[in-house]
Design a protein around this motif. Sequence first.
Motif, PDB file in Angstrom:
ATOM      1  N   THR A  95       0.806  -1.224   0.000  1.00  0.00           N
ATOM      2  CA  THR A  95       0.000   0.000   0.000  1.00  0.00           C
ATOM      3  C   THR A  95       0.838   1.272   0.000  1.00  0.00           C
ATOM      4  OG1 THR A  95      -0.136  -0.069   2.427  1.00  0.00           O
ATOM      5  CG2 THR A  95      -1.919  -1.125   1.191  1.00  0.00           C
ATOM      6  N   GLY A  96       2.162   1.124   0.031  1.00  0.00           N
ATOM      7  CA  GLY A  96       3.031   2.295   0.060  1.00  0.00           C
ATOM      8  C   GLY A  96       2.914   3.099   1.339  1.00  0.00           C
ATOM      9  N   THR A  97       2.670   2.398   2.458  1.00  0.00           N
ATOM     10  CA  THR A  97       2.461   3.062   3.743  1.00  0.00           C
ATOM     11  C   THR A  97       3.764   3.129   4.536  1.00  0.00           C
ATOM     12  OG1 THR A  97       0.212   2.176   3.826  1.00  0.00           O
ATOM     13  CG2 THR A  97       1.128   3.039   5.883  1.00  0.00           C
ATOM     14  N   PRO A  98       4.269   4.320   4.858  1.00  0.00           N
ATOM     15  CA  PRO A  98       5.463   4.403   5.717  1.00  0.00           C
ATOM     16  C   PRO A  98       5.133   3.919   7.134  1.00  0.00           C
ATOM     17  CG  PRO A  98       5.016   6.494   4.593  1.00  0.00           C
ATOM     18  CD  PRO A  98       3.790   5.659   4.447  1.00  0.00           C
ATOM     19  N   MET A  99       5.890   2.956   7.648  1.00  0.00           N
ATOM     20  CA  MET A  99       5.667   2.434   9.004  1.00  0.00           C
ATOM     21  C   MET A  99       7.018   2.237   9.686  1.00  0.00           C
ATOM     22  SD  MET A  99       2.386  -0.141   8.508  1.00  0.00           S
ATOM     23  CE  MET A  99       1.989  -0.061  10.265  1.00  0.00           C
ATOM     24  N   PRO A 100       7.730   3.335   9.978  1.00  0.00           N
ATOM     25  CA  PRO A 100       9.075   3.199  10.544  1.00  0.00           C
ATOM     26  C   PRO A 100       9.102   2.546  11.919  1.00  0.00           C
ATOM     27  CG  PRO A 100       8.337   5.494  10.589  1.00  0.00           C
ATOM     28  CD  PRO A 100       7.345   4.738   9.762  1.00  0.00           C
ATOM     29  N   VAL A 101       8.070   2.761  12.735  1.00  0.00           N
ATOM     30  CA  VAL A 101       8.070   2.160  14.073  1.00  0.00           C
ATOM     31  C   VAL A 101       7.920   0.647  13.958  1.00  0.00           C
ATOM     32  CG1 VAL A 101       6.878   2.057  16.288  1.00  0.00           C
ATOM     33  CG2 VAL A 101       7.194   4.265  15.150  1.00  0.00           C
ATOM     34  N   SER A 102       6.969   0.194  13.133  1.00  0.00           N
ATOM     35  CA  SER A 102       6.805  -1.244  12.938  1.00  0.00           C
ATOM     36  C   SER A 102       8.059  -1.868  12.342  1.00  0.00           C
ATOM     37  CB  SER A 102       5.594  -1.525  12.039  1.00  0.00           C
ATOM     38  OG  SER A 102       4.384  -1.341  12.738  1.00  0.00           O
ATOM     39  N   GLY A 103       8.752  -1.108  11.479  1.00  0.00           N
ATOM     40  CA  GLY A 103      10.003  -1.611  10.916  1.00  0.00           C
ATOM     41  C   GLY A 103      11.049  -1.866  11.985  1.00  0.00           C
ATOM     42  N   THR A 104      11.113  -0.973  12.968  1.00  0.00           N
ATOM     43  CA  THR A 104      12.061  -1.155  14.070  1.00  0.00           C
ATOM     44  C   THR A 104      11.669  -2.353  14.928  1.00  0.00           C
ATOM     45  OG1 THR A 104      12.547   1.212  14.121  1.00  0.00           O
ATOM     46  CG2 THR A 104      13.066  -0.056  16.106  1.00  0.00           C
ATOM     47  N   VAL A 105      10.370  -2.496  15.196  1.00  0.00           N
ATOM     48  CA  VAL A 105       9.901  -3.647  15.975  1.00  0.00           C
ATOM     49  C   VAL A 105      10.208  -4.945  15.237  1.00  0.00           C
ATOM     50  CG1 VAL A 105       7.874  -4.785  16.946  1.00  0.00           C
ATOM     51  CG2 VAL A 105       8.113  -2.311  17.148  1.00  0.00           C
ATOM     52  N   GLN A 106      10.058  -4.926  13.923  1.00  0.00           N
ATOM     53  CA  GLN A 106      10.368  -6.112  13.126  1.00  0.00           C
ATOM     54  C   GLN A 106      11.828  -6.534  13.320  1.00  0.00           C
ATOM     55  OE1 GLN A 106      10.413  -5.634   8.826  1.00  0.00           O
ATOM     56  NE2 GLN A 106       9.450  -7.641   8.559  1.00  0.00           N
ATOM     57  N   GLN A 107      12.738  -5.575  13.299  1.00  0.00           N
ATOM     58  CA  GLN A 107      14.156  -5.902  13.481  1.00  0.00           C
ATOM     59  C   GLN A 107      14.430  -6.372  14.909  1.00  0.00           C
ATOM     60  OE1 GLN A 107      16.256  -6.128  10.923  1.00  0.00           O
ATOM     61  NE2 GLN A 107      14.429  -5.624   9.740  1.00  0.00           N
ATOM     62  N   LEU A 108      13.739  -5.816  15.885  1.00  0.00           N
ATOM     63  CA  LEU A 108      13.890  -6.251  17.269  1.00  0.00           C
ATOM     64  C   LEU A 108      13.461  -7.714  17.413  1.00  0.00           C
ATOM     65  CD1 LEU A 108      14.624  -5.389  20.166  1.00  0.00           C
ATOM     66  CD2 LEU A 108      12.268  -4.602  20.448  1.00  0.00           C
ATOM     67  N   LEU A 109      12.361  -8.070  16.739  1.00  0.00           N
ATOM     68  CA  LEU A 109      11.878  -9.446  16.797  1.00  0.00           C
ATOM     69  C   LEU A 109      12.824 -10.396  16.058  1.00  0.00           C
ATOM     70  CD1 LEU A 109       8.102  -8.664  16.379  1.00  0.00           C
ATOM     71  CD2 LEU A 109       9.099  -9.917  18.298  1.00  0.00           C
ATOM     72  N   ARG A 110      13.439  -9.932  14.975  1.00  0.00           N
ATOM     73  CA  ARG A 110      14.412 -10.773  14.285  1.00  0.00           C
ATOM     74  C   ARG A 110      15.646 -11.000  15.161  1.00  0.00           C
ATOM     75  NH1 ARG A 110      14.022  -8.590   7.986  1.00  0.00           N
ATOM     76  NH2 ARG A 110      11.948  -9.467   7.601  1.00  0.00           N
ATOM     77  N   LEU A 111      16.023  -9.978  15.909  1.00  0.00           N
ATOM     78  CA  LEU A 111      17.124 -10.126  16.851  1.00  0.00           C
ATOM     79  C   LEU A 111      16.758 -11.145  17.931  1.00  0.00           C
ATOM     80  CD1 LEU A 111      19.884  -9.296  17.936  1.00  0.00           C
ATOM     81  CD2 LEU A 111      18.784  -7.325  19.033  1.00  0.00           C
ATOM     82  N   ALA A 112      15.516 -11.074  18.414  1.00  0.00           N
ATOM     83  CA  ALA A 112      15.060 -12.044  19.410  1.00  0.00           C
ATOM     84  C   ALA A 112      15.163 -13.461  18.869  1.00  0.00           C
ATOM     85  CB  ALA A 112      13.618 -11.732  19.827  1.00  0.00           C
ATOM     86  N   ALA A 113      14.743 -13.651  17.622  1.00  0.00           N
ATOM     87  CA  ALA A 113      14.833 -14.980  17.017  1.00  0.00           C
ATOM     88  C   ALA A 113      16.290 -15.435  16.925  1.00  0.00           C
ATOM     89  CB  ALA A 113      14.185 -14.966  15.641  1.00  0.00           C
ATOM     90  N   ALA A 114      17.191 -14.521  16.550  1.00  0.00           N
ATOM     91  CA  ALA A 114      18.612 -14.860  16.454  1.00  0.00           C
ATOM     92  C   ALA A 114      19.189 -15.233  17.812  1.00  0.00           C
ATOM     93  CB  ALA A 114      19.385 -13.688  15.850  1.00  0.00           C
ATOM     94  N   MET A 115      18.583 -14.705  18.880  1.00  0.00           N
ATOM     95  CA  MET A 115      19.026 -15.011  20.239  1.00  0.00           C
ATOM     96  C   MET A 115      18.371 -16.283  20.784  1.00  0.00           C
ATOM     97  SD  MET A 115      18.865 -11.123  21.793  1.00  0.00           S
ATOM     98  CE  MET A 115      19.254 -11.626  23.482  1.00  0.00           C
ATOM     99  N   GLY A 116      17.549 -16.937  19.966  1.00  0.00           N
ATOM    100  CA  GLY A 116      16.893 -18.162  20.406  1.00  0.00           C
ATOM    101  C   GLY A 116      15.653 -17.925  21.237  1.00  0.00           C
ATOM    102  N   LEU A 117      15.022 -16.768  21.060  1.00  0.00           N
ATOM    103  CA  LEU A 117      13.873 -16.400  21.890  1.00  0.00           C
ATOM    104  C   LEU A 117      12.539 -16.507  21.160  1.00  0.00           C
ATOM    105  CD1 LEU A 117      15.412 -13.264  23.657  1.00  0.00           C
ATOM    106  CD2 LEU A 117      14.980 -15.511  24.679  1.00  0.00           C
ATOM    107  N   GLU A 118      12.493 -17.226  20.050  1.00  0.00           N
ATOM    108  CA  GLU A 118      11.242 -17.325  19.289  1.00  0.00           C
ATOM    109  C   GLU A 118      10.085 -17.850  20.135  1.00  0.00           C
ATOM    110  OE1 GLU A 118      11.734 -18.048  14.621  1.00  0.00           O
ATOM    111  OE2 GLU A 118      12.522 -19.684  15.857  1.00  0.00           O
ATOM    112  N   GLN A 119      10.378 -18.776  21.029  1.00  0.00           N
ATOM    113  CA  GLN A 119       9.323 -19.386  21.850  1.00  0.00           C
ATOM    114  C   GLN A 119       9.096 -18.640  23.162  1.00  0.00           C
ATOM    115  OE1 GLN A 119       7.400 -21.747  20.756  1.00  0.00           O
ATOM    116  NE2 GLN A 119       8.540 -22.193  18.891  1.00  0.00           N
TER     117      GLN A 119
END
Length: 297
Positions: A255-279
């Motif tokens: 939709t071409g919607t700027p969502m910089p805050v959600s983008g940051t949260v997305q990277q935080l969650l990817r970091l969590a997964a890399a740390m073994g925190l998915e569960q």
Amino acid sequence: MDGQVLGFCGPGLMGAPMIRHLLRAGHAVRVWNRSPAKAQALIADGAQVAATPGELAREADVVLLCVADAAAVEQVVFGEHGLLAGMPGVRVRRIVDHSSIPPDATRRLAERAAAFGVGWIDAPVSGGVAGAQNGTLAIMAGGAAADVEAVTPILGAYAARVTHMGGVGAGQTTKLCNQAIVTATVAAIAEAVSLARRSGIEAAKLPEALAGGWADSTLLRTFVPRMTQDGFESIGALKTFQKDVDTIAAAAAQTGTPMPVSGTVQQLLRLAAAMGLEQADFSGFIDVLQTPRSGEA
């Protein structure tokens, strides 16, 4: 009740209490789950267990789904022994999907169901496990107005309100808006708890200190205790937030919607997964942020 038989696929953390509310409201409910034990656990409450989704579709007028993702929804509905796998004697006329899946996937699935004469209502929920247990969920619904109106009395067994947001897919889009707010807020709460701890103040008292102010919220009151104390049962895994935020990112791109805050949260969650925190529990944001500083044990 009105004589309709209901089917329910997915009696998990959310689905099981929803089914119990339906049973207490007097509905006849047939239940199926990929892991049979979860379905069988509801027999004592009055549910009947179906061996396959296809069997359930031959017995129920309305089938409700509460499963993990779009692939699971597609498998339950159109896979081998699925609700609409082409077997004779299908009774179901409406499918209500409480799962959180992409809006475009919802529209594709609804088109396929329409070929069988089955109406599709996407009806994701908000309120968490507590809302399911207390029967106070908020449901955002997409679909034909007549279909939404027809199932609203059923959903009222476990929802405080049902809001029709538009055609098929509109409920899922509304849930993405909800999840953008929820995930960003929980991440912000984790940052606040981390700042409080590193500043030497008692982080557990934040809900008391902020009560009645603009920062006060159900999320604040729910997650500060979970981030500062032990002994809580999980109310959901970070991998679920990851799935939702990835879907938000895809919708934002479409939709071409700027969502910089959600983008940051997305990277935080990817970091969590890399740390073994998915569960880890939803409150596991704090575990990502509370890494020791240089010189700390």
